[in-house]
Design a protein around this motif. Structure first.
Motif, short mmCIF file in Angstrom:
data_model
loop_
_atom_site.label_atom_id
_atom_site.label_comp_id
_atom_site.label_asym_id
_atom_site.label_seq_id
_atom_site.Cartn_x
_atom_site.Cartn_y
_atom_site.Cartn_z
N LEU A 30 0.86 -1.18 0.00
CA LEU A 30 0.00 0.00 0.00
C LEU A 30 0.89 1.23 0.00
O LEU A 30 1.72 1.39 0.90
N GLN A 53 -7.35 5.25 6.05
CA GLN A 53 -6.41 4.29 6.63
C GLN A 53 -7.03 3.37 7.67
O GLN A 53 -6.50 2.29 7.93
N LEU A 56 -7.58 -0.07 6.21
CA LEU A 56 -6.48 -0.65 5.44
C LEU A 56 -5.73 -1.72 6.19
O LEU A 56 -5.20 -2.65 5.60
N TRP A 62 0.59 -7.05 5.20
CA TRP A 62 0.65 -5.88 4.32
C TRP A 62 1.96 -5.15 4.53
O TRP A 62 2.64 -5.33 5.53
#
Length: 172
Positions: A30, A53, A56, A62
């Motif tokens: 990301l 955010q 996310l 991630w």
């Protein structure tokens, strides 16, 4: 290293390292620049940045790159690994100039569409002054993190290469 956060000055190589780590680890990357800027170089508000955010970091794995100090605590809470690219000023200045030349008239792959690469005085000034004004606060935040967070500080391109070599040697 499942939830990785990369921070550091502009031109340090955060996005490049994020992409390389994503490929090696098979992890979603990301780029905050792509998420928090609107086309035409319009920055989202702080409230919008927080809202974008919030969801996310629900996933198990991630990598996120970008600074955005107003929302850094959200990422620090969610990450299990923080990589601070504490590069010297000359490396960062070279990085932003090289990036500007490479992407002249184009939008970087880690940037929002319709935001062609640019290099303005405010950004150059921010990069130039990062070590003096931003770095101390970042280091203070990193020092205050608990033992459940792994913190790595990469201070040179050589450190980055060694780190990537180490990742390449780890079993999947």
């Amino acid at each position: 290293m499942d939830r990785i956060m990369l921070i550091g000055p502009g031109g340090a190589g955060k996005s490049t390292l994020a992409r390389e780590l994503g490929e090696r680890l098979g992890t979603t990357v990301l780029h905050l620049d792509a998420l928090l800027w609107k086309p035409g170089w319009k920055l989202t508000t702080r409230d919008e940045q927080k809202e974008i955010q919030r969801d996310l970091f629900d996933g198990d794995r991630w990598i996120v790159d970008g600074n955005y100090g107003a929302t850094m605590d959200l990422r620090l809470q969610a990450a299990d690994t923080v990589i601070f690219m504490d590069m010297p000023r000359r490396v960062c200045m070279y990085g932003i100039i090289r990036r500007r030349i490479r992407y002249h008239g184009k939008t970087r792959p880690d940037m929002q569409k319709d935001c062609p690469e640019r290099l303005d005085f405010e950004f150059v000034k921010w990069v130039w002054n990062y070590r003096k004004y931003k770095r101390p606060g970042v280091l203070k935040k990193l020092e205050s993190l608990g033992p459940d967070k792994q913190v790595m500080i990469l201070k040179s391109r050589k450190d980055v290469r060694r780190f990537l070599e180490e990742i390449g040697r780890r079993p999947s």
